[in-house]
Every structure is written in structure tokens, then in C-alpha cells.
Design a protein around this motif. Sequence first.
Motif, mmCIF file in Angstrom:
data_model
loop_
_atom_site.group_PDB
_atom_site.id
_atom_site.type_symbol
_atom_site.label_atom_id
_atom_site.label_comp_id
_atom_site.label_asym_id
_atom_site.label_seq_id
_atom_site.Cartn_x
_atom_site.Cartn_y
_atom_site.Cartn_z
ATOM 1 N N LYS A 312 90.369 32.650 -0.164
ATOM 2 C CA LYS A 312 89.712 32.165 1.068
ATOM 3 C C LYS A 312 89.861 30.667 1.281
ATOM 4 C CE LYS A 312 85.146 31.542 -1.044
ATOM 5 N NZ LYS A 312 83.727 31.924 -1.010
ATOM 6 N N SER A 315 92.619 29.257 3.777
ATOM 7 C CA SER A 315 92.635 29.549 5.212
ATOM 8 C C SER A 315 91.854 28.532 6.014
ATOM 9 C CB SER A 315 92.045 30.941 5.443
ATOM 10 O OG SER A 315 92.044 31.246 6.817
ATOM 11 N N LYS A 317 90.502 29.576 8.698
ATOM 12 C CA LYS A 317 89.518 30.434 9.357
ATOM 13 C C LYS A 317 88.191 30.416 8.592
ATOM 14 C CE LYS A 317 92.495 33.698 11.734
ATOM 15 N NZ LYS A 317 93.896 33.462 11.292
ATOM 16 N N SER A 318 87.091 30.657 9.324
ATOM 17 C CA SER A 318 85.775 30.727 8.680
ATOM 18 C C SER A 318 85.682 32.024 7.882
ATOM 19 C CB SER A 318 84.671 30.702 9.732
ATOM 20 O OG SER A 318 84.643 31.948 10.421
ATOM 21 N N ASP A 320 83.332 34.233 7.944
ATOM 22 C CA ASP A 320 82.931 35.336 8.824
ATOM 23 C C ASP A 320 84.141 35.910 9.561
ATOM 24 O OD1 ASP A 320 80.347 35.133 8.046
ATOM 25 O OD2 ASP A 320 79.638 34.074 9.825
ATOM 26 N N GLU A 321 85.007 35.016 10.023
ATOM 27 C CA GLU A 321 86.193 35.477 10.738
ATOM 28 C C GLU A 321 87.119 36.245 9.775
ATOM 29 O OE1 GLU A 321 88.173 32.338 12.864
ATOM 30 O OE2 GLU A 321 89.688 33.719 13.679
ATOM 31 N N LEU A 322 87.256 35.722 8.549
ATOM 32 C CA LEU A 322 88.116 36.398 7.570
ATOM 33 C C LEU A 322 87.628 37.812 7.281
ATOM 34 C CD1 LEU A 322 88.874 33.618 4.905
ATOM 35 C CD2 LEU A 322 90.426 34.525 6.648
ATOM 36 N N SER A 324 85.709 39.732 9.037
ATOM 37 C CA SER A 324 85.697 40.659 10.173
ATOM 38 C C SER A 324 87.097 40.955 10.710
ATOM 39 C CB SER A 324 84.785 40.146 11.283
ATOM 40 O OG SER A 324 85.252 38.913 11.767
ATOM 41 N N THR A 325 88.084 40.112 10.424
ATOM 42 C CA THR A 325 89.415 40.371 10.997
ATOM 43 C C THR A 325 90.496 40.705 9.973
ATOM 44 O OG1 THR A 325 90.113 38.046 10.912
ATOM 45 C CG2 THR A 325 88.960 38.765 12.900
ATOM 46 N N PRO B 99 81.001 43.575 7.505
ATOM 47 C CA PRO B 99 80.058 42.443 7.613
ATOM 48 C C PRO B 99 78.602 42.847 7.348
ATOM 49 C CG PRO B 99 81.703 42.284 9.357
ATOM 50 C CD PRO B 99 81.910 43.626 8.681
ATOM 51 N N SER B 135 98.806 34.754 6.175
ATOM 52 C CA SER B 135 98.441 34.099 7.436
ATOM 53 C C SER B 135 98.028 32.651 7.199
ATOM 54 C CB SER B 135 97.327 34.868 8.153
ATOM 55 O OG SER B 135 96.124 34.748 7.450
#
Lengths: 327, 327
Positions: A312, A315, A317-318, A320-322, A324-325, B99, B135
Motif C-alpha cells: 500500500k 500507491s 491512492k488512499s 479506502d480507494e485501494l 474498494s477498487t 469495506p 498500478s
Amino acid sequence: MIRIGIFGYGNLAKGVELAVNAAKDMELVAVFTRRDPSSVKINSVGVPVVSADDAAAWADKIDVMVICGGSATDLPKQTPELAKYFNVVDSFDNHANIPVHFKNVNESALKSGKVAVISVGWDPGMFSVSRMYASAILPDGKDYTFWGKGVSQGHSDAIRRIEGVLDAKQYTIPVEEALEAVRSGKEPELTVRQKHTRECFVVAKEGADKAKIENEIVTMPNYFADYDTTVHFISAEEMKANHSRIPHGGFVIRSGRTGVNAENQHIIEYRLKLDSNPEFTASVLAAYARAAWKLSQKGESGCMTAFDIAPKYLSEKSFDELISTML
Amino acid sequence: MIRIGIFGYGNLAKGVELAVNAAKDMELVAVFTRRDPSSVKINSVGVPVVSADDAAAWADKIDVMVICGGSATDLPKQTPELAKYFNVVDSFDNHANIPVHFKNVNESALKSGKVAVISVGWDPGMFSVSRMYASAILPDGKDYTFWGKGVSQGHSDAIRRIEGVLDAKQYTIPVEEALEAVRSGKEPELTVRQKHTRECFVVAKEGADKAKIENEIVTMPNYFADYDTTVHFISAEEMKANHSRIPHGGFVIRSGRTGVNAENQHIIEYRLKLDSNPEFTASVLAAYARAAWKLSQKGESGCMTAFDIAPKYLSEKSFDELISTML
């Protein structure tokens, strides 16, 4: 914004510059060079080029220094030295000397309270991580690493040193039958010759003895003697037109078994196919520069490798974004 | 030795049992079941089978509990509950609900001071990690996940519910042309139909209307209507002989660009080819059980995913061995 310095300005550094400028959470603050700074033109507008001797004075202005020197003589000195002042990242790739480099950098970084990430890129780096995950998951199994198709700088240089050679490019090529044997789960024992072939493109001086050059190449110890090597003589124009890129890549494959009687076979394969070896390596360095900064912010210090760093942190990205996506 | 408990005893749990027994640093301490313990015969000699209701009493005897329930109804309750007493690992694979599951498990594990690793396996799990690394390294690019060739339990079950069907097995198959288009770096936009086909093997009751069964399958909404589906009617003997394994796998591919004008293309591909989906998932769970224990020993607590855990914690090898042999 994470403030990035780049130490050195060769191909790798230019790739880091691109990656940092493309990242939303990083900004390039300065480029450091051992050459006369006024002689170095960089691609970024408004970013100063500074003498390497003055680096320490930038300790408060840079969050992470990405060190782009060579592994043979630069990094063994530069990384421990710069870790006195900065969080640092390097791509030290002399596998056999990594334990010593780790120790030297760790001492320096623990003393300064900085985070130093060493040996990131693709091998060592992403290939190492792939080997590690795969062997932890399938302990009963066997690892294979294949390189290519790609340009080996060391082998190209070795050819260029032969008398009568003006220019040369050497491609390392994995043998398709060997790859297929590994993917089949047979866990073959493969010799050096069975895994890779070497293909050389050579521009010879006018009147040079091509048969002699070819013989010197294919019999060269360590570099070529243990491989099936083909040599093509081409013109300087053809070299420029068809061989000016620096592609590389390869395969990490683990073949392993599970089951009451080891009856189930599993294949884990990680593959890279890269148009530009230095730009891809640079992109890995930039992602680990972000990680170095985040870990430093958490109060960590000392030397780390790709094995020590949770995914993590790489990245932008936050979390939460990681989850959820991407999870 | 890390003392492991297994909660549940289906296919996944049997795979965890194999992985734990094969590991040099783990020992299986007990298996917990919601059935009558005396009715459950396990493969390990001398390991007790205990009622799930008595699990809490084992809090001091187990270092990590590997929870092998289903994602639909078991894990949302079991993981937060068991995290009150144990470091836990689960394979929660309902991506959309991760989540919420994370939040519930995190609250419980923070309160108890335990480490809870959720959603490990291959997707979510190793595929997620591959997507994340790729990514982060190539932010300017596009992700593709293909599944198969492998058995989808949900789709097989859906066919079995059709009138006149005795048994069924459904294979999800990635479309080779789509894979090649992605690998070429074209970054195609692919519809559901273009990415995967579905192949069904069906044992029909004697005298059943096969045309009607086939039509019901290929037009079934969500499951088959959006795919090119082929149906083969076979005998029960053929089903047993040729379709009794549970293979799976797939591909995570990222296609990305670097360069001043994005002129360099890079392809990162992670591929799994698994003879046994549950045994491979179980092997991932066992490795993360090791990680959960090590992180707990370091004083960490709360919920974690594969994104939060550094690769080194998964290995039974020492750090010195890792950096000298795998980096």
C-alpha cells in the motif's frame, strides 16, 4: 507534495524525472550532478541543477533523494553517504553484494533516523517480490527466472571492446521450449545454455576481419562461451533504425505442488515486457520513493528492501480507494 | 512453532491442514466444527476436533485461527467474533462488501489487541497485490483481470438447479484473442462477452429435454445470457472421470506507458494456473497466518489486508536468507 531530489542525470535519472513529474503527489526539487551543473540541461522547467558536492545543504528541502548512480562503484559510496542527510532510494543490482550494501546503508540510516530503500527496480525489485510471494505460498516447488527478450548493456559493452567493432547491441532471449517445459510443471533441470540464447548485432569497421570478430564473441568466457550465440553484422544506419531502444523484461515462474500425495500442480508466473528498461526501473524507484517518505513519516528508519515494505505504501491512492477498487 | 487452529472443515480447511502440516514453523492444534465433533474425521493424526461453541476456551492455546467459512453468511459473523479471542485469517471474497467487513473486523481486533488478516487467497489476495503493485508503478495505464480456465462453483450450482439436470460443471475460459489484444498494449475496451466464454458439462436425467435445458442455461440472466456459452451433455461416468478436479486461475495484466510522449509501452502480467483452487487458496491463507503471528508478536493489532503486509512476513525463511537468495 513529496519533495524529490534526483542524484545523477543519466538514463535512469531521466526516467525518474518523468515519473516524478507525472505523479500527483510528488514534485521535483533539484537534480544533483558530479559534472559542472551549468553543462547539464534537464527536461524539467524551473528546476535547479546543483553540484553533487552541495547536496548536504539541501537536507531540509528534500524529502526523498532518488540515487541514480551505477552499482559497481557509485552506489556503494553514495547511498550510505546520502542516507546521512536524506531518506534515499537506490537500484543497487549487484545481487551478490546486496547483504554488504544493506549493512552499510542500514548503519548510516539508523544513525541519521532516515529511511533508505535499496535494490528496487525489477530485478532486484519486482522480480524479487514475485519470487518471495510465490515461494512462501508454494514452499514445495521450484523457482525459475528468465530474462529477455532484452538488451544486456554489459554484454553489448563487452562486444564493443573487441578490435574492429564500432558498435554492438546484444539481446538476451529466453528459450521458448525451456519456458514451456517450466510452465508444464515438469520442474526441469536447465543448464545455462538451455535457458537463454544470445543474439548480437555488430557494426564492424571497414575492412575488419568479421570471422575473427564473430569467433572472439562466441568464445568469450563468462559472457558468451556457455550460450548459443548468433552474430549479425549490420550497417550503422540499420543499428540506428532498428536497435536504438532499450527493451527488456523476463519471467519469474514458480512451479509447486499441494495435495495429500502432492498430486496438484500450481504455476505462478510473473512477466514483464518493457519497451524501456531504464524508464520502467525509474517508475519503480519513484513508487518506492513515495513509500520511503510515508514510512519515514510513520517514524521508521534504517535500510529496507522491497521485502520489507507493504504494497500500500507504493500507491498514491488512499487506503479506502485501494480496498474498494483494487482488493 | 506457530500454533494454528482451523475453523470449519470443508475443502478449503482441508487445504489449510495440508499447508500447515507441511510448514516447518507451524503446528495444527485443533479443528473446530459446527457439526457433531465425533462425526468429523480429519486427516491429521492426534489433532482434536472441537465444537465451534467451545472455541473461546482455546484462546491461550492457539496463536492464529484460520477461518474457513463461506463469504455469504459465515465470515461476516465468524471473523469479528473470533477476532475477540484470536489472531485470525480469512478469505472473505465478496469484493463489494470488503469495506464493511474490514470495518467490523477492525473494531473487534483493535478492541482485543489481535491481528486480523482478511480477504487473502488469490482474488482477492495475490491478484489484488499484483493489481496494486502494477498500478502504483505504471500510473498511466489500464488494468485487466481474466479468470480461468477454471471451475466456477456458483455457475455450476446454477445449472444444477435446472429441472432435469443431475450434475453440472461450468468452466470459465478467457478468450485468447482478448488476452493477446491486451498483451499487445492496445488497451482495448472489452465487453463481458469479449473477455470470457463459458463451457458447461451437464449430466441430464434419462428422458430429460436436453434442448430445453440448454436453452435455459444459455439464456439465464447474470450467469450466462451475457456470454457465449456452450453446453455439452455427458454421462455421469464421463463427469467423474474428466471433471472431478477443481482447477482455476487467471491473469492480471497492466498495460502502461512512460516516456516524454508516452512512447514506451510496458506490460506487467501475473498469471496463475492452479490444479486445485481450494488448496492454492489454503496455501495463501497459511502464509498469511504466519504473517499474522509475526505482526502480532511485533505488537500490531487491528484488521489488515494483503495491501498492509510486507512480503517478508509470509516466508518461513530468515531475512538474511531472503536477501541473500531471493533478492
